[in-house]
Scaffold this active site. Sequence first.
Site, PDB file in Angstrom:
ATOM      1  CE1 TYR A 217      -9.748   2.560   8.001  1.00 34.00           C
ATOM      2  CE2 TYR A 217     -10.497   4.164   9.621  1.00 34.00           C
ATOM      3  CZ  TYR A 217      -9.476   3.602   8.867  1.00 34.00           C
ATOM      4  OH  TYR A 217      -8.198   4.098   8.981  1.00 34.00           O
TER       5      TYR A 217
ATOM      6  CE  LYS B 165      -7.419   0.644   9.806  1.00 32.35           C
ATOM      7  NZ  LYS B 165      -6.178   0.098   9.214  1.00 32.35           N
TER       8      LYS B 165
ATOM      9  N   GLY C 220       0.853  -1.194   0.000  1.00 29.71           N
ATOM     10  CA  GLY C 220       0.000   0.000   0.000  1.00 29.71           C
ATOM     11  C   GLY C 220       0.888   1.242   0.000  1.00 29.71           C
TER      12      GLY C 220
ATOM     13  CG  ASP D  19      -4.952  -7.808  -4.921  1.00 30.27           C
ATOM     14  OD1 ASP D  19      -5.028  -7.567  -3.693  1.00 30.27           O
ATOM     15  OD2 ASP D  19      -5.932  -8.127  -5.610  1.00 30.27           O
TER      16      ASP D  19
ATOM     17  N   GLY E  60      -0.032   5.166  -1.281  1.00 34.94           N
ATOM     18  CA  GLY E  60      -1.066   5.961  -0.634  1.00 34.94           C
ATOM     19  C   GLY E  60      -0.502   7.142   0.137  1.00 34.94           C
ATOM     20  CD  GLN E  61      -2.892  11.349   4.102  1.00 34.50           C
ATOM     21  OE1 GLN E  61      -3.687  10.554   4.598  1.00 34.50           O
ATOM     22  NE2 GLN E  61      -2.820  12.611   4.470  1.00 34.50           N
TER      23      GLN E  61
HETATM   24  P1  NAD Z   1      -4.476   5.386   1.323  1.00 35.85           P
HETATM   25  O1  NAD Z   1      -5.864   5.046   0.913  1.00 35.85           O
HETATM   26  O2  NAD Z   1      -3.927   6.720   0.958  1.00 35.85           O
HETATM   27  O3  NAD Z   1      -3.470   4.292   0.754  1.00 35.85           O
HETATM   28  C1  NAD Z   1      -3.775   2.911   0.723  1.00 35.85           C
HETATM   29  C2  NAD Z   1      -3.013   2.302  -0.440  1.00 35.85           C
HETATM   30  O4  NAD Z   1      -3.352   0.917  -0.472  1.00 35.85           O
HETATM   31  C3  NAD Z   1      -3.396   2.878  -1.817  1.00 35.85           C
HETATM   32  O5  NAD Z   1      -2.255   3.323  -2.497  1.00 35.85           O
HETATM   33  C4  NAD Z   1      -4.071   1.727  -2.535  1.00 35.85           C
HETATM   34  O6  NAD Z   1      -3.794   1.692  -3.934  1.00 35.85           O
HETATM   35  C5  NAD Z   1      -3.438   0.529  -1.833  1.00 35.85           C
HETATM   36  N1  NAD Z   1      -4.257  -0.670  -1.948  1.00 35.85           N
HETATM   37  C6  NAD Z   1      -5.609  -0.767  -1.926  1.00 35.85           C
HETATM   38  N2  NAD Z   1      -5.983  -2.045  -2.096  1.00 35.85           N
HETATM   39  C7  NAD Z   1      -4.841  -2.767  -2.215  1.00 35.85           C
HETATM   40  C8  NAD Z   1      -4.572  -4.132  -2.409  1.00 35.85           C
HETATM   41  N3  NAD Z   1      -5.551  -5.025  -2.529  1.00 35.85           N
HETATM   42  N4  NAD Z   1      -3.284  -4.526  -2.464  1.00 35.85           N
HETATM   43  C9  NAD Z   1      -2.267  -3.631  -2.360  1.00 35.85           C
HETATM   44  N5  NAD Z   1      -2.456  -2.321  -2.200  1.00 35.85           N
HETATM   45  C10 NAD Z   1      -3.724  -1.894  -2.125  1.00 35.85           C
HETATM   46  O7  NAD Z   1      -4.352   5.141   2.873  1.00 35.85           O
HETATM   47  P2  NAD Z   1      -3.330   5.812   3.914  1.00 35.85           P
HETATM   48  O8  NAD Z   1      -3.920   7.070   4.380  1.00 35.85           O
HETATM   49  O9  NAD Z   1      -1.951   5.800   3.363  1.00 35.85           O
HETATM   50  O10 NAD Z   1      -3.486   4.778   5.119  1.00 35.85           O
HETATM   51  C11 NAD Z   1      -2.624   3.682   5.285  1.00 35.85           C
HETATM   52  C12 NAD Z   1      -3.039   2.909   6.516  1.00 35.85           C
HETATM   53  O11 NAD Z   1      -3.049   3.785   7.644  1.00 35.85           O
HETATM   54  C13 NAD Z   1      -4.461   2.318   6.447  1.00 35.85           C
HETATM   55  O12 NAD Z   1      -4.470   1.096   7.133  1.00 35.85           O
HETATM   56  C14 NAD Z   1      -5.289   3.312   7.199  1.00 35.85           C
HETATM   57  O13 NAD Z   1      -6.427   2.722   7.754  1.00 35.85           O
HETATM   58  C15 NAD Z   1      -4.324   3.768   8.267  1.00 35.85           C
HETATM   59  N6  NAD Z   1      -4.689   5.073   8.802  1.00 35.85           N
HETATM   60  C16 NAD Z   1      -4.566   6.202   8.032  1.00 35.85           C
HETATM   61  C17 NAD Z   1      -4.941   7.432   8.550  1.00 35.85           C
HETATM   62  C18 NAD Z   1      -4.827   8.702   7.748  1.00 35.85           C
HETATM   63  O14 NAD Z   1      -5.287   9.754   8.201  1.00 35.85           O
HETATM   64  N7  NAD Z   1      -4.222   8.657   6.551  1.00 35.85           N
HETATM   65  C19 NAD Z   1      -5.432   7.515   9.863  1.00 35.85           C
HETATM   66  C20 NAD Z   1      -5.582   6.344  10.601  1.00 35.85           C
HETATM   67  C21 NAD Z   1      -5.188   5.133  10.068  1.00 35.85           C
HETATM   68  C1  AKB Z   2     -10.156   8.272   8.141  1.00 31.30           C
HETATM   69  O1  AKB Z   2     -10.670   9.401   8.211  1.00 31.30           O
HETATM   70  O2  AKB Z   2     -10.750   7.256   7.758  1.00 31.30           O
HETATM   71  C2  AKB Z   2      -8.718   8.116   8.591  1.00 31.30           C
HETATM   72  C3  AKB Z   2      -8.663   7.653   9.997  1.00 31.30           C
HETATM   73  C4  AKB Z   2      -8.727   8.629  11.102  1.00 31.30           C
HETATM   74  O3  AKB Z   2      -8.548   6.485  10.241  1.00 31.30           O
HETATM   75  N1  AKB Z   2      -8.031   9.339   8.374  1.00 31.30           N
END
Ligand code: NAD
Ligand code: AKB
Length: 318
Positions: free
Chosen positions: A145, A149, A11, A55, A14-15
């Site tokens: 979600y 989690k 992943g 994937d 992503g962000q």
């Molecule tokens: P994001 O959605 O920006 O990135 C997720 C990435 O996973 C994407 O690039 C997507 O293409 C990839 N992905 C989706 N399905 C896939 C698959 N089957 N196989 C491989 N890759 C796949 O999410 P993020 O913000 O980078 O978050 C990453 C993790 O951190 C997540 O578990 C999220 O729940 C957790 N998280 C994020 C935040 C936040 O504010 N960004 C807050 C709390 C928790």
């Molecule tokens: C969301 O809004 O889903 C995420 C998180 C707090 O897990 N940024």
Amino acid sequence: MGRKKSILIIGASGQIGTELVMELRRQYGNKYVVASDLKTASQEVLESGPFEQLDVLDRDKLHEIVVKYNVDQVYLLAALLSAMAEQKIMQAWNLNMYGLFYVLELAKEGFIDKVYWPSSIAVFGPNTPKSDTPQTTITEPVTVYGISKLAGEQWCSYYHQKFGVDVRSLRYPGLIGYKSAPGGGTTDYAVDIFHKAVAGVPFECYLEKHTRLPMMYMPDAIKATLQLMEAPAEQVKLRVGYNVAAFSFTPEELAMEIRKHIPGFTINYNPDFRQRVADGWPSSIDDTCARKDWGWKNDYSFEYMVQDMLEHLSEVVT
Ligand code: NAD
Ligand code: AKB
């Protein structure tokens, strides 16, 4: 740092992944940090080290990549976030659960030594104490979600207790950064608003003005992640997600802070289904356990984050 084995980020496009990959490569060497995702990565990630299209639900390919690169650590970031998961219930459950199972199984079978899996403030729900939410309290999430989690945290704890898997987790709040776009969360407004502000256009907010949520600047989130992963095992007393906190604000307070730098900026409010998600989450988090157990401390304040976001995004616009 003398690494012989590799770190795999799943992943990675992503962000969080976009930034985490580059920081891990800076610390451990480009060739030892393998980025992977369903979709392609940024130029910077593609040009600086290995990338594999993966994937995570393709168990055989995951296994193959772990063996091919001699992987000993996995950061599993692939997930559907809160807003997206409300729209795609089964897809979210499958990805958020089975991705984790497949990685935990590889660790149980001895292919991987250490796993990082992020949790979220979404494990809490409307019955949780809202302010200074403690590490251990009522967790009754009302979102797909959040349920995934919470279940994921319990599976991490189970694999640790029963099979000795070294899995570590943080409950991130909403994360804010300028290097990568957020991917379908409820807190995404707090990134999108900056892009509108520097573009000089009004921002329509899908949360109402008084919705206070815990947030963190991305450099602090990356720091917390690496600090937890580097901590000696005996300091990692919790194998569910650790609460980590930095600051909290409402959309109205964020708009006011942005206006200190861009006086003409305007915001209006048009709440949608994400309001219900946000209403179930804490307004602030008590992260005493993370601070005590492995020395967590945030560096960035709300005011600094706003100034830094605007400075960096303005450089891109001009
Ligand atoms: P994001 O959605 O920006 O990135 C997720 C990435 O996973 C994407 O690039 C997507 O293409 C990839 N992905 C989706 N399905 C896939 C698959 N089957 N196989 C491989 N890759 C796949 O999410 P993020 O913000 O980078 O978050 C990453 C993790 O951190 C997540 O578990 C999220 O729940 C957790 N998280 C994020 C935040 C936040 O504010 N960004 C807050 C709390 C928790
Ligand atoms: C969301 O809004 O889903 C995420 C998180 C707090 O897990 N940024």
